[in-house]
Motif scaffolding. Structure first.
Motif, PDB file in Angstrom:
ATOM      1  N   ASP A   1      35.812 -60.677  45.769  1.00 21.25           N
ATOM      2  CA  ASP A   1      37.110 -61.080  46.026  1.00 21.25           C
ATOM      3  C   ASP A   1      37.832 -61.454  44.881  1.00 21.25           C
ATOM      4  O   ASP A   1      39.218 -61.898  44.986  1.00 21.25           O
ATOM      5  CB  ASP A   1      37.017 -62.378  46.958  1.00 21.25           C
ATOM      6  N   ILE A   2      37.311 -61.502  43.722  1.00 25.23           N
ATOM      7  CA  ILE A   2      38.250 -61.796  42.481  1.00 25.23           C
ATOM      8  C   ILE A   2      39.056 -60.738  42.078  1.00 25.23           C
ATOM      9  O   ILE A   2      38.724 -59.496  42.048  1.00 25.23           O
ATOM     10  CB  ILE A   2      37.260 -62.407  41.376  1.00 25.23           C
ATOM     11  N   ARG A   3      40.339 -61.159  41.618  1.00 24.71           N
ATOM     12  CA  ARG A   3      41.226 -60.148  41.279  1.00 24.71           C
ATOM     13  C   ARG A   3      41.866 -60.529  39.816  1.00 24.71           C
ATOM     14  O   ARG A   3      42.035 -61.651  39.569  1.00 24.71           O
ATOM     15  CB  ARG A   3      42.867 -60.207  42.166  1.00 24.71           C
ATOM     16  N   LEU A   4      42.242 -59.565  39.090  1.00 25.96           N
ATOM     17  CA  LEU A   4      42.446 -59.677  37.591  1.00 25.96           C
ATOM     18  C   LEU A   4      43.831 -59.046  37.505  1.00 25.96           C
ATOM     19  O   LEU A   4      43.969 -57.678  37.688  1.00 25.96           O
ATOM     20  CB  LEU A   4      41.398 -59.363  36.712  1.00 25.96           C
ATOM     21  N   GLU A   5      45.026 -59.597  37.173  1.00 17.82           N
ATOM     22  CA  GLU A   5      46.277 -59.147  36.938  1.00 17.82           C
ATOM     23  C   GLU A   5      46.515 -59.185  35.227  1.00 17.82           C
ATOM     24  O   GLU A   5      46.545 -60.588  34.936  1.00 17.82           O
ATOM     25  CB  GLU A   5      47.319 -59.711  37.716  1.00 17.82           C
ATOM     26  N   CYS A   6      46.902 -58.192  34.917  1.00 17.24           N
ATOM     27  CA  CYS A   6      47.196 -58.235  33.347  1.00 17.24           C
ATOM     28  C   CYS A   6      48.765 -58.055  33.154  1.00 17.24           C
ATOM     29  O   CYS A   6      49.310 -57.151  33.685  1.00 17.24           O
ATOM     30  CB  CYS A   6      46.483 -57.088  32.544  1.00 17.24           C
ATOM     31  N   ALA A   7      49.326 -59.132  32.802  1.00 18.01           N
ATOM     32  CA  ALA A   7      50.687 -59.056  32.845  1.00 18.01           C
ATOM     33  C   ALA A   7      51.189 -58.642  31.440  1.00 18.01           C
ATOM     34  O   ALA A   7      50.979 -59.533  30.422  1.00 18.01           O
ATOM     35  CB  ALA A   7      51.511 -60.618  33.070  1.00 18.01           C
ATOM     36  N   ILE A   8      51.605 -57.531  31.332  1.00 14.93           N
ATOM     37  CA  ILE A   8      51.979 -56.891  30.037  1.00 14.93           C
ATOM     38  C   ILE A   8      53.438 -57.299  29.707  1.00 14.93           C
ATOM     39  O   ILE A   8      54.501 -56.641  30.400  1.00 14.93           O
ATOM     40  CB  ILE A   8      51.668 -55.376  30.160  1.00 14.93           C
ATOM     41  N   PRO A   9      53.608 -57.929  28.401  1.00 17.83           N
ATOM     42  CA  PRO A   9      54.919 -58.095  28.167  1.00 17.83           C
ATOM     43  C   PRO A   9      55.922 -56.980  28.172  1.00 17.83           C
ATOM     44  O   PRO A   9      57.125 -57.052  28.355  1.00 17.83           O
ATOM     45  CB  PRO A   9      54.876 -58.959  27.242  1.00 17.83           C
ATOM     46  N   CYS A  10      55.569 -55.913  27.432  1.00 19.43           N
ATOM     47  CA  CYS A  10      56.343 -54.908  27.088  1.00 19.43           C
ATOM     48  C   CYS A  10      55.267 -53.529  26.700  1.00 19.43           C
ATOM     49  O   CYS A  10      54.228 -53.661  26.403  1.00 19.43           O
ATOM     50  CB  CYS A  10      57.294 -55.023  25.840  1.00 19.43           C
ATOM     51  N   PRO A  11      55.776 -52.451  27.012  1.00 19.55           N
ATOM     52  CA  PRO A  11      55.066 -51.271  26.534  1.00 19.55           C
ATOM     53  C   PRO A  11      54.843 -51.485  24.937  1.00 19.55           C
ATOM     54  O   PRO A  11      55.428 -52.156  24.236  1.00 19.55           O
ATOM     55  CB  PRO A  11      56.020 -49.949  26.740  1.00 19.55           C
ATOM     56  N   ASN A  12      53.756 -51.069  24.872  1.00 22.71           N
ATOM     57  CA  ASN A  12      53.343 -50.895  23.234  1.00 22.71           C
ATOM     58  C   ASN A  12      53.007 -52.357  22.787  1.00 22.71           C
ATOM     59  O   ASN A  12      53.195 -52.418  21.485  1.00 22.71           O
ATOM     60  CB  ASN A  12      54.257 -50.099  22.464  1.00 22.71           C
TER      61      ASN A  12
ATOM     62  N   ILE B   1      59.273 -64.324  28.671  1.00 20.21           N
ATOM     63  CA  ILE B   1      59.866 -63.932  30.005  1.00 20.21           C
ATOM     64  C   ILE B   1      58.466 -63.691  30.669  1.00 20.21           C
ATOM     65  O   ILE B   1      58.176 -64.224  31.662  1.00 20.21           O
ATOM     66  CB  ILE B   1      60.509 -62.616  29.905  1.00 20.21           C
ATOM     67  N   ARG B   2      57.554 -63.135  30.040  1.00 16.72           N
ATOM     68  CA  ARG B   2      55.875 -62.826  30.737  1.00 16.72           C
ATOM     69  C   ARG B   2      55.294 -64.157  30.927  1.00 16.72           C
ATOM     70  O   ARG B   2      54.819 -64.380  32.027  1.00 16.72           O
ATOM     71  CB  ARG B   2      55.324 -61.935  29.439  1.00 16.72           C
ATOM     72  N   ASN B   3      55.511 -65.127  30.003  1.00 21.28           N
ATOM     73  CA  ASN B   3      54.811 -66.576  30.131  1.00 21.28           C
ATOM     74  C   ASN B   3      55.425 -67.136  31.523  1.00 21.28           C
ATOM     75  O   ASN B   3      54.573 -67.754  32.375  1.00 21.28           O
ATOM     76  CB  ASN B   3      54.916 -67.227  29.020  1.00 21.28           C
ATOM     77  N   ARG B   4      56.913 -66.983  31.353  1.00 25.86           N
ATOM     78  CA  ARG B   4      57.433 -67.564  32.738  1.00 25.86           C
ATOM     79  C   ARG B   4      56.915 -66.879  33.919  1.00 25.86           C
ATOM     80  O   ARG B   4      56.491 -67.747  34.779  1.00 25.86           O
ATOM     81  CB  ARG B   4      58.717 -67.715  32.419  1.00 25.86           C
TER      82      ARG B   4
END
Length: 177
Positions: free
Chosen positions: A72-83, A120-123
């Motif tokens: 049931d655990i989900r991991l989202e990786c919020a990538i700030p920008c390509p590369n 922006i990614r952190n917010r």
């Protein structure tokens, strides 16, 4: 169910090195894992990492390990920008690639690198979460910005101090209110 976001230091801001012989590192990692496991016990099942080197990487690896016994655990990786990892050492790039392979979602927050894409990614991560866990000891920088943003947004903020691995709820809100 609920969402937890993480923010914390890169390796150069930590008082220890990532080495199983470093007692403070080992204590910190054990405390981090305990915090994540307790949040799972409280019903939180979605975890968001910014997949940077250091704290973000450890969080993602711990969540992936817990997912093996809790589907049931989900991991989202919020990538700030390509590369994001363009200038990283090869070992860290490979580690990130493995994390992204196991992630349930990988939104890219900004189309291009800019001075603001990490903020922006952190917010984005804080706005999505009810709880924010931080590796933080008061140093100025992106983590301080994100912690202050989470406190202003009235999130539950759990601090793991990298200097002694102590855990404190630093927000007005806690799990009781």
């Amino acid at each position: 169910m609920g969402t937890v976001a993480f923010t914390g230091y890169r390796p150069n801001k930590l008082p220890f090195v990532e080495d199983k012989k470093d007692e403070l590192y080992v204590a910190f990692r054990q405390k981090l894992r305990q915090v994540i496991e307790r949040l799972v016990e409280r019903g939180y099942n979605e975890f968001v990492s910014g997949v940077a080197m250091g704290f973000d990487t450890w969080v993602a690896e711990d969540v992936i390990a817990i997912k093996k016994t809790n589907p049931d655990i989900r991991l989202e990786c919020a990538i700030p920008c390509p590369n994001q990892d363009k200038n990283w050492p090869l070992g860290d790039k490979l580690r990130r690639k493995k994390i992204l392979h196991h992630a349930d979602s990988k939104p890219v927050i900004c189309e291009h690198y800019s001075d603001q894409c990490f903020h922006i990614r952190n917010r984005y991560m804080v706005d999505k979460a009810e709880v924010v866990v931080c590796c933080y000891d008061g140093q100025k920088g992106g983590t301080a910005y994100t912690v202050n943003y989470a406190l202003r947004a009235d999130k539950i903020v759990i601090q793991i101090n990298p200097n002694n691995a102590s855990v404190t709820i630093i927000s007005r809100r806690n799990f009781e209110n």
